[in-house]
Design a protein around this motif. Structure first.
Motif, short mmCIF file in Angstrom:
data_model
loop_
_atom_site.label_atom_id
_atom_site.label_comp_id
_atom_site.label_asym_id
_atom_site.label_seq_id
_atom_site.Cartn_x
_atom_site.Cartn_y
_atom_site.Cartn_z
N GLY A 103 69.01 50.89 45.42
CA GLY A 103 69.02 51.73 46.63
C GLY A 103 67.89 51.37 47.57
N VAL A 104 66.72 51.10 47.02
CA VAL A 104 65.57 50.70 47.85
C VAL A 104 65.89 49.37 48.54
N GLU A 105 66.44 48.45 47.77
CA GLU A 105 66.79 47.15 48.33
C GLU A 105 67.79 47.29 49.48
N ARG A 115 40.15 48.25 38.41
CA ARG A 115 38.99 48.99 38.92
C ARG A 115 39.38 49.99 40.01
N ILE A 116 40.31 49.59 40.89
CA ILE A 116 40.68 50.48 41.99
C ILE A 116 41.58 51.61 41.50
N GLU A 117 42.48 51.30 40.59
CA GLU A 117 43.36 52.35 40.04
C GLU A 117 42.56 53.40 39.28
N ALA A 118 41.39 52.99 38.77
CA ALA A 118 40.57 53.93 38.01
C ALA A 118 39.75 54.85 38.93
N ARG A 128 50.98 37.53 47.35
CA ARG A 128 50.38 38.86 47.23
C ARG A 128 48.98 38.88 47.82
N GLU A 129 48.57 40.09 48.16
CA GLU A 129 47.21 40.32 48.62
C GLU A 129 46.57 41.44 47.80
N PRO A 130 45.26 41.38 47.46
CA PRO A 130 44.47 40.17 47.63
C PRO A 130 44.97 39.11 46.65
N PHE A 175 47.77 47.19 56.05
CA PHE A 175 47.95 48.63 55.82
C PHE A 175 47.29 49.06 54.51
N SER A 176 47.23 48.15 53.52
CA SER A 176 46.52 48.48 52.28
C SER A 176 45.04 48.74 52.59
N THR A 177 44.48 47.93 53.46
CA THR A 177 43.07 48.10 53.80
C THR A 177 42.86 49.42 54.53
N ASP A 210 62.32 55.34 51.19
CA ASP A 210 62.26 56.26 50.04
C ASP A 210 62.25 55.44 48.74
N ALA A 211 61.11 55.44 48.06
CA ALA A 211 60.98 54.63 46.85
C ALA A 211 61.31 55.41 45.59
N LEU A 212 61.78 56.67 45.76
CA LEU A 212 62.26 57.42 44.60
C LEU A 212 63.67 56.96 44.20
N ALA A 270 52.98 56.91 36.94
CA ALA A 270 53.84 57.09 35.76
C ALA A 270 54.64 55.81 35.51
N ARG A 271 55.15 55.20 36.57
CA ARG A 271 55.90 53.94 36.40
C ARG A 271 55.00 52.86 35.80
N GLN A 272 53.76 52.81 36.28
CA GLN A 272 52.85 51.79 35.74
C GLN A 272 52.60 52.02 34.26
N GLY A 281 52.44 50.95 41.80
CA GLY A 281 53.68 51.17 41.07
C GLY A 281 54.87 51.60 41.92
N ALA A 282 54.77 51.47 43.22
CA ALA A 282 55.87 51.92 44.11
C ALA A 282 57.09 51.02 44.02
N GLY A 283 56.91 49.81 43.50
CA GLY A 283 58.03 48.87 43.39
C GLY A 283 57.92 47.71 44.37
N1 T5A Z 1 43.94 46.81 47.75
C1 T5A Z 1 44.67 45.77 48.20
C2 T5A Z 1 43.00 47.47 48.57
O1 T5A Z 1 42.31 48.41 48.14
N2 T5A Z 1 42.86 47.02 49.85
C3 T5A Z 1 43.55 45.96 50.35
O2 T5A Z 1 43.38 45.57 51.52
C4 T5A Z 1 44.51 45.30 49.49
C5 T5A Z 1 45.33 44.14 50.02
C6 T5A Z 1 46.10 45.46 44.32
C7 T5A Z 1 45.02 46.51 44.41
O3 T5A Z 1 44.18 46.19 45.50
C8 T5A Z 1 44.10 47.30 46.38
C9 T5A Z 1 45.33 48.09 46.13
C10 T5A Z 1 45.60 47.88 44.67
O4 T5A Z 1 44.84 48.85 43.95
P1 T5A Z 1 48.27 45.09 42.93
O5 T5A Z 1 48.36 44.80 41.48
O6 T5A Z 1 48.58 43.98 43.85
O7 T5A Z 1 46.82 45.66 43.17
O8 T5A Z 1 49.15 46.31 43.36
P2 T5A Z 1 49.80 47.42 42.47
O9 T5A Z 1 50.35 48.44 43.38
O10 T5A Z 1 48.82 47.89 41.45
O11 T5A Z 1 50.96 46.58 41.78
P3 T5A Z 1 52.01 47.07 40.75
O12 T5A Z 1 52.65 45.80 40.24
O13 T5A Z 1 51.49 48.01 39.74
O14 T5A Z 1 53.02 47.90 41.62
P4 T5A Z 1 54.26 47.48 42.48
O15 T5A Z 1 54.26 46.03 42.78
O16 T5A Z 1 54.36 48.41 43.61
O17 T5A Z 1 55.46 47.83 41.49
P5 T5A Z 1 56.39 46.90 40.58
O18 T5A Z 1 57.45 46.32 41.39
O19 T5A Z 1 55.53 45.99 39.78
O20 T5A Z 1 57.04 48.05 39.68
C11 T5A Z 1 56.24 48.82 38.81
C12 T5A Z 1 57.17 49.34 37.66
O21 T5A Z 1 58.13 50.23 38.22
C13 T5A Z 1 59.46 49.72 38.00
C14 T5A Z 1 59.30 48.24 37.67
O22 T5A Z 1 60.34 47.76 36.87
C15 T5A Z 1 57.95 48.21 36.98
O23 T5A Z 1 58.10 48.55 35.62
N3 T5A Z 1 60.20 49.99 39.22
C16 T5A Z 1 60.98 51.07 39.40
N4 T5A Z 1 61.28 52.11 38.59
C17 T5A Z 1 62.11 53.07 39.10
N5 T5A Z 1 62.64 53.03 40.35
C18 T5A Z 1 62.35 52.00 41.17
N6 T5A Z 1 62.88 51.98 42.42
C19 T5A Z 1 61.49 50.96 40.71
N7 T5A Z 1 61.01 49.84 41.28
C20 T5A Z 1 60.22 49.26 40.36
#
Ligand code: T5A
Length: 244
Positions: A208-210, A171-174, A54-56, A115-117, A201-203, A160-162, A29-31
């Protein structure tokens, strides 16, 4: 996210040079997906081909592995098996996306990579980091990103964002708050020790992040990103060469 190819014609680092490999990382959920989309559109608008994935996932093998890793909650997947599944997806990702994209001089933008790994399977699951790096290097053939932009956010804020977005835990988020906090702090350690990585800074609001991301690119890769303005947290002025 499905791969998307831009239509631009020029090469990001000049004729005869290889493309650029950019990665966006961070906790759940970092964005990341939001910023990958914005970055790809910006690079496309500069007339440079940008491929994002995306990965994976991304490839057919990767998407199949992703389904096992994230959605099959009835499977009891040990940390070692989880690592090898991630790396199986990565090997296909390298072969089908990263190498061909870089070879034709385009920009590869990955939503997560090695870096995720290191953060999840190393810091999070507790597998020995050096062994994780060694196995990862086999999957990648040693090819490393030019820049890793780590969206730095407390794990709880990302969760919280998620929840606000209505996302159901995979499974991993759990795996629990302690696990996700180890991942978040692991990313900071990784950023500290690698000149190719930078914390963003993703807050901040998405704009701003962009802006921070564009500034970092402008500083590290003046050609072709040097027109972007804004502040920067860069640790080095020149892009490192791709190593294989
Ligand atoms: N994994 C992956 C491993 O364990 N090892 C590995 O080697 C690899 C490659 C992948 C999972 O696999 C694991 C990690 C993960 O658990 P995923 O779905 O690809 O899962 O990754 P997630 O992080 O779960 O994806 P999300 O879509 O939930 O998060 P994002 O992409 O970081 O966030 P995003 O852009 O979808 O935004 C989430 C929400 O926040 C809002 C958005 O509108 C959206 O509602 N948002 C903001 N709100 C406030 N301020 C900001 N700056 C915001 N930016 C976005």
């Amino acid at each position: 996210m499905n791969p998307s190819e831009g239509s631009g014609a020029s090469s990001p680092r000049g004729e005869g040079r290889r493309g650029l490999f950019l990665v966006i990382e961070g906790v759940e959920g970092a964005g990341k997906s939001t910023q990958v989309e914005r970055l790809a559109h910006w690079i496309d608008a500069l007339g440079i081909e940008a491929v994002r994935a995306r990965e994976p996932g991304g490839t057919a093998v990767g998407e199949a592995v992703r389904e096992i890793l994230l959605d099959r909650e009835e499977l009891r997947i040990g940390a070692e098996s989880e690592l090898f599944l991630m790396l199986a997806a990565r090997a296909a990702f390298m072969r089908e996306f990263v190498r061909p994209t870089l070879q034709r001089g385009a920009v590869m933008i990955a939503d997560r990579f090695e870096f995720s790994t290191f953060a999840y399977q190393g810091f999070g699951r507790g597998l020995p980091l050096e062994e994780v790096r060694r196995l990862n290097a086999f999957a990648t053939g040693g090819l490393r990103p030019d820049l890793v932009l780590i969206l730095d956010l407390p794990a709880a804020e990302g969760r919280a964002r998620q929840r606000t977005a209505g996302k159901v835990d995979d499974r991993i988020e759990a795996s629990g708050d302690g696990f996700l906090e180890r991942v978040a702090s692991g990313y900071r350690v990784l950023a500290e020790e690698d000149d190719r990585a930078v914390l963003v800074d993703a807050l901040l609001e998405p704009d701003g992040v962009e802006s921070r991301i564009r500034s970092e690119l402008a500083l590290r890769f003046p050609e072709p990103f040097g027109t972007a303005g804004g502040s920067t947290t860069s640790k080095q002025p020149e892009p490192p060469p791709l190593s294989e």
